[in-house]
Design a protein around this motif. Sequence first.
Motif, PDB file in Angstrom:
ATOM      1  N   ASN A 162       0.499  -0.818   0.094  1.00  0.00           N
ATOM      2  CA  ASN A 162      -0.007   0.310  -0.124  1.00  0.00           C
ATOM      3  C   ASN A 162       0.850   1.318  -0.134  1.00  0.00           C
ATOM      4  OD1 ASN A 162      -2.691  -1.318   0.379  1.00  0.00           O
ATOM      5  ND2 ASN A 162      -2.093  -2.268   2.223  1.00  0.00           N
ATOM      6  N   CYS A 163       2.064   1.140  -1.019  1.00  0.00           N
ATOM      7  CA  CYS A 163       2.767   2.576  -0.509  1.00  0.00           C
ATOM      8  C   CYS A 163       1.661   3.570  -1.702  1.00  0.00           C
ATOM      9  CB  CYS A 163       4.177   2.527  -1.668  1.00  0.00           C
ATOM     10  SG  CYS A 163       4.455   0.448   0.211  1.00  0.00           S
ATOM     11  N   GLU A 164       2.417   4.572  -1.338  1.00  0.00           N
ATOM     12  CA  GLU A 164       2.277   5.822  -2.800  1.00  0.00           C
ATOM     13  C   GLU A 164       2.228   5.642  -4.015  1.00  0.00           C
ATOM     14  OE1 GLU A 164       2.075   9.477   0.080  1.00  0.00           O
ATOM     15  OE2 GLU A 164       0.554   8.308   1.243  1.00  0.00           O
ATOM     16  N   ASP A 165       3.371   5.552  -3.490  1.00  0.00           N
ATOM     17  CA  ASP A 165       4.615   5.247  -5.022  1.00  0.00           C
ATOM     18  C   ASP A 165       4.933   4.700  -6.187  1.00  0.00           C
ATOM     19  OD1 ASP A 165       6.080   3.374  -3.388  1.00  0.00           O
ATOM     20  OD2 ASP A 165       7.806   3.825  -3.655  1.00  0.00           O
ATOM     21  N   PHE A 166       3.078   3.386  -5.845  1.00  0.00           N
ATOM     22  CA  PHE A 166       3.382   3.266  -6.181  1.00  0.00           C
ATOM     23  C   PHE A 166       3.096   2.953  -8.096  1.00  0.00           C
ATOM     24  CE2 PHE A 166       0.142   1.074  -9.530  1.00  0.00           C
ATOM     25  CZ  PHE A 166       0.276  -0.563  -9.700  1.00  0.00           C
ATOM     26  N   ARG A 167       3.706   2.554  -9.215  1.00  0.00           N
ATOM     27  CA  ARG A 167       3.445   2.821 -10.933  1.00  0.00           C
ATOM     28  C   ARG A 167       3.402   2.034 -12.038  1.00  0.00           C
ATOM     29  NH1 ARG A 167       8.239   3.485 -14.662  1.00  0.00           N
ATOM     30  NH2 ARG A 167       9.682   3.143 -13.533  1.00  0.00           N
ATOM     31  N   TYR A 168       2.379   1.806 -12.767  1.00  0.00           N
ATOM     32  CA  TYR A 168       1.852   0.914 -13.441  1.00  0.00           C
ATOM     33  C   TYR A 168       2.893   0.704 -14.601  1.00  0.00           C
ATOM     34  CZ  TYR A 168       0.411  -2.179 -17.500  1.00  0.00           C
ATOM     35  OH  TYR A 168       0.047  -3.654 -18.014  1.00  0.00           O
ATOM     36  N   ILE A 169       3.672   0.078 -15.443  1.00  0.00           N
ATOM     37  CA  ILE A 169       5.197   0.048 -16.042  1.00  0.00           C
ATOM     38  C   ILE A 169       4.996   0.277 -17.621  1.00  0.00           C
ATOM     39  CG2 ILE A 169       7.463  -0.845 -16.672  1.00  0.00           C
ATOM     40  CD1 ILE A 169       7.307   0.046 -13.603  1.00  0.00           C
ATOM     41  N   ASN A 170       3.940   1.515 -18.098  1.00  0.00           N
ATOM     42  CA  ASN A 170       3.230   0.723 -19.575  1.00  0.00           C
ATOM     43  C   ASN A 170       4.525   2.017 -20.721  1.00  0.00           C
ATOM     44  OD1 ASN A 170       2.734   3.456 -18.788  1.00  0.00           O
ATOM     45  ND2 ASN A 170       0.729   3.733 -19.309  1.00  0.00           N
ATOM     46  N   GLU A 171       5.196   3.122 -19.898  1.00  0.00           N
ATOM     47  CA  GLU A 171       6.448   3.450 -21.198  1.00  0.00           C
ATOM     48  C   GLU A 171       7.983   2.595 -20.681  1.00  0.00           C
ATOM     49  OE1 GLU A 171       5.788   5.717 -23.299  1.00  0.00           O
ATOM     50  OE2 GLU A 171       4.003   5.712 -23.172  1.00  0.00           O
ATOM     51  N   VAL A 172       7.880   2.304 -21.299  1.00  0.00           N
ATOM     52  CA  VAL A 172       9.317   1.499 -21.829  1.00  0.00           C
ATOM     53  C   VAL A 172      10.301   1.680 -22.884  1.00  0.00           C
ATOM     54  CG1 VAL A 172      10.511  -1.111 -21.021  1.00  0.00           C
ATOM     55  CG2 VAL A 172       7.908  -0.092 -20.415  1.00  0.00           C
ATOM     56  N   PRO A 173      11.309   2.496 -22.817  1.00  0.00           N
ATOM     57  CA  PRO A 173      12.306   2.582 -23.903  1.00  0.00           C
ATOM     58  C   PRO A 173      13.284   0.587 -24.525  1.00  0.00           C
ATOM     59  CG  PRO A 173      13.812   3.227 -21.343  1.00  0.00           C
ATOM     60  CD  PRO A 173      11.976   2.981 -22.149  1.00  0.00           C
ATOM     61  N   THR A 174      12.800   0.937 -25.821  1.00  0.00           N
ATOM     62  CA  THR A 174      13.294  -0.427 -26.648  1.00  0.00           C
ATOM     63  C   THR A 174      14.730  -0.161 -26.298  1.00  0.00           C
ATOM     64  OG1 THR A 174      11.653  -0.953 -27.717  1.00  0.00           O
ATOM     65  CG2 THR A 174      13.329  -1.673 -28.460  1.00  0.00           C
ATOM     66  N   GLY A 175      15.762  -1.333 -25.852  1.00  0.00           N
ATOM     67  CA  GLY A 175      17.269  -1.231 -26.277  1.00  0.00           C
ATOM     68  C   GLY A 175      17.670  -2.794 -27.112  1.00  0.00           C
ATOM     69  N   ILE A 176      17.941  -2.992 -28.006  1.00  0.00           N
ATOM     70  CA  ILE A 176      18.444  -3.928 -28.965  1.00  0.00           C
ATOM     71  C   ILE A 176      19.752  -3.806 -29.121  1.00  0.00           C
ATOM     72  CG2 ILE A 176      18.497  -4.899 -30.524  1.00  0.00           C
ATOM     73  CD1 ILE A 176      14.518  -3.458 -30.858  1.00  0.00           C
ATOM     74  N   TYR A 177      20.299  -4.721 -28.317  1.00  0.00           N
ATOM     75  CA  TYR A 177      22.161  -5.049 -27.941  1.00  0.00           C
ATOM     76  C   TYR A 177      22.225  -5.258 -29.597  1.00  0.00           C
ATOM     77  CZ  TYR A 177      21.406  -2.554 -23.973  1.00  0.00           C
ATOM     78  OH  TYR A 177      20.972  -1.843 -22.900  1.00  0.00           O
ATOM     79  N   THR A 178      22.565  -4.578 -31.124  1.00  0.00           N
ATOM     80  CA  THR A 178      22.912  -5.806 -32.124  1.00  0.00           C
ATOM     81  C   THR A 178      24.042  -4.414 -32.340  1.00  0.00           C
ATOM     82  OG1 THR A 178      20.850  -3.870 -33.209  1.00  0.00           O
ATOM     83  CG2 THR A 178      20.913  -6.609 -33.436  1.00  0.00           C
ATOM     84  N   LEU A 179      24.595  -5.476 -33.587  1.00  0.00           N
ATOM     85  CA  LEU A 179      25.816  -4.217 -33.953  1.00  0.00           C
ATOM     86  C   LEU A 179      25.747  -3.547 -35.337  1.00  0.00           C
ATOM     87  CD1 LEU A 179      28.648  -6.444 -32.972  1.00  0.00           C
ATOM     88  CD2 LEU A 179      28.109  -4.493 -31.844  1.00  0.00           C
ATOM     89  N   PRO A 180      25.529  -1.918 -35.234  1.00  0.00           N
ATOM     90  CA  PRO A 180      25.062  -1.334 -33.930  1.00  0.00           C
ATOM     91  C   PRO A 180      23.922  -1.318 -33.342  1.00  0.00           C
ATOM     92  CG  PRO A 180      25.635   0.100 -36.288  1.00  0.00           C
ATOM     93  CD  PRO A 180      25.265  -1.591 -37.001  1.00  0.00           C
ATOM     94  N   GLU A 181      23.697  -0.922 -31.889  1.00  0.00           N
ATOM     95  CA  GLU A 181      22.757  -0.972 -31.452  1.00  0.00           C
ATOM     96  C   GLU A 181      21.846  -0.196 -31.789  1.00  0.00           C
ATOM     97  OE1 GLU A 181      23.186   1.539 -26.806  1.00  0.00           O
ATOM     98  OE2 GLU A 181      24.672  -0.562 -27.952  1.00  0.00           O
ATOM     99  N   ILE A 182      20.107  -0.383 -31.356  1.00  0.00           N
ATOM    100  CA  ILE A 182      18.974   0.602 -31.512  1.00  0.00           C
ATOM    101  C   ILE A 182      18.315   1.224 -30.057  1.00  0.00           C
ATOM    102  CG2 ILE A 182      16.967  -0.253 -32.548  1.00  0.00           C
ATOM    103  CD1 ILE A 182      18.117  -1.385 -34.796  1.00  0.00           C
ATOM    104  N   SER A 183      17.906   1.782 -29.997  1.00  0.00           N
ATOM    105  CA  SER A 183      17.127   1.929 -28.846  1.00  0.00           C
ATOM    106  C   SER A 183      15.988   3.319 -29.561  1.00  0.00           C
ATOM    107  CB  SER A 183      17.630   2.861 -27.780  1.00  0.00           C
ATOM    108  OG  SER A 183      17.140   2.604 -26.717  1.00  0.00           O
ATOM    109  N   SER A 184      14.528   2.760 -28.918  1.00  0.00           N
ATOM    110  CA  SER A 184      13.523   3.736 -29.284  1.00  0.00           C
ATOM    111  C   SER A 184      12.934   3.523 -28.296  1.00  0.00           C
ATOM    112  CB  SER A 184      12.826   3.450 -30.990  1.00  0.00           C
ATOM    113  OG  SER A 184      12.155   2.232 -30.298  1.00  0.00           O
ATOM    114  N   LEU A 185      11.559   5.127 -28.055  1.00  0.00           N
ATOM    115  CA  LEU A 185      10.767   5.660 -27.483  1.00  0.00           C
ATOM    116  C   LEU A 185       9.641   5.864 -28.144  1.00  0.00           C
ATOM    117  CD1 LEU A 185       9.402   5.264 -24.282  1.00  0.00           C
ATOM    118  CD2 LEU A 185      10.986   7.858 -23.891  1.00  0.00           C
ATOM    119  N   GLY A 186       8.198   5.849 -27.796  1.00  0.00           N
ATOM    120  CA  GLY A 186       7.509   7.130 -28.526  1.00  0.00           C
ATOM    121  C   GLY A 186       7.051   6.967 -29.743  1.00  0.00           C
ATOM    122  N   LYS A 187       6.298   7.387 -30.190  1.00  0.00           N
ATOM    123  CA  LYS A 187       5.372   6.556 -31.709  1.00  0.00           C
ATOM    124  C   LYS A 187       6.563   6.829 -33.382  1.00  0.00           C
ATOM    125  CE  LYS A 187       1.168   6.807 -29.998  1.00  0.00           C
ATOM    126  NZ  LYS A 187      -0.285   5.666 -30.108  1.00  0.00           N
TER     127      LYS A 187
END
Length: 466
Positions: free
Chosen positions: A334-359
């Motif tokens: 029952n903590c006040e700092d609870f949050r639902y995790i729905n905004e997660v950046p993509t991290g893909i560790y290919t060569l070269p690597e990829i990361s994205s967030l949003g639309k």
Amino acid sequence: MAVYDYDVIVIGSGPAGEGAAMNSVKKGRRVAVIEEQDLVGGNCTHKGTIPSKALRHSVKQIIEFNTNPMFRDIGEPRWFSFPIVLNRAEKVIANQVMLRTNFYARNRVDVFFGRAEFADKNTIIVRGTANGEETLRARNVVIATGSRPYCPPDIDFEHPRIYNSDTILKLSHTPRTMVIYGAGVIGCEYASIFAGLGVKVDLIDQRDRLLSFLDGEISDALSYHLRNNAVKIRHNEEYASVVADQGGVIMTLKSGKRIHADAFLWCNGRTGNTDGLGLEKIGLVANGRGQLEVDDHYRTGCEGIYAAGDVVGWPSLASAALDQGRAAAGDLLNCEDFRYINEVPTGIYTLPEISSLGKTEEELTAECVPYEVGQAFFKDTARAQISGQTVGMLKLLFNRDTLEILGIHCFGDHASEIVHIGQAIMAQKGEANTLKYFINTTFNYPTMAEAYRVAAISGLNRISNI
């Protein structure tokens, strides 16, 4: 049989389990963690995220040594075997285990090594511990058992030439040729790793383009660079059979193609680790992929039982799993700092690597959002020229009317780090979440962060020229 009472029991010591345990114990609860493996850390530490990323880093260093003319003064290009490269990953794993073991010891969290099975919703039997069978009781339980590779029954994974994304870490030689079935994140990452070691790779994709959830331009860039490293990508293909003998592996595709290789790596799908937990005793049923359904507070259908991490499915990322575990513990406490995790950046560790967030551009087009694009190509930035890592770009998508940032897509060296600058700005309100922030902010020079200013100016120029 000993019986122990706790406030919270966590099943699994991967990122989700660790997050739940640490958040609970910091709030003054008595916590027990049950881990099936011999050491803490879960599959993330021992079979997934940590070893594959350590492998990637070593291969990246090898590629740089073999392609940088400056190193020719030191010696000729060198060939490195997979076991030698894996050796460094094992050292990283050992350091991570020591770090996490100290976390539990310092915070007085009891760790039981054995197999967990529910007797009822408040009682768990731990089998195979050093003391035999032990019984733990608690009001709340967090299931954070993670996932494992899905292995179809018609493929012989006991054969020494056939691997999945877990068993590949026991590969004792470097094959000359390899077929990787499944071109998701894991398949693309391992295609990069083995291609970097000089292995001729066939990457089999069931879809019509790689990682279709990515922005199309980024997906195209990944395809280009994999092909540039001699990876043969075969789209819209499904296997009919995989047969191995002492001479190699033959994969027959439903299209009639037959591909011969020294080794075969299966990277197509994962299954939640819920079998053997005795879920039927508490009224829970996993879906066909072994995953548990939870609500937006990570509660299962059984009162007092929570689930987090890969065992609940999306997004199946270590970063999100840690936060999900913390969130699950926050809700049950029952903590006040609870949050639902729905905004997660993509991290893909290919060569070269990829990361994205949003639309992505495709999503914004479908939603009829009036967007524009700002781009910064790494080859034009001083820091990338200095480091020699000039492949890639930063791409900002923004509303052409309000300048609000709608999406960030990065392809290139340190993309998974660069994206977090934009992530922080996207989370702001009002004018703070617009291109104006990057225009009106002074960045260190030379840095990769400067790409945000370059991309922002590029985007504004597109608007003013129309």
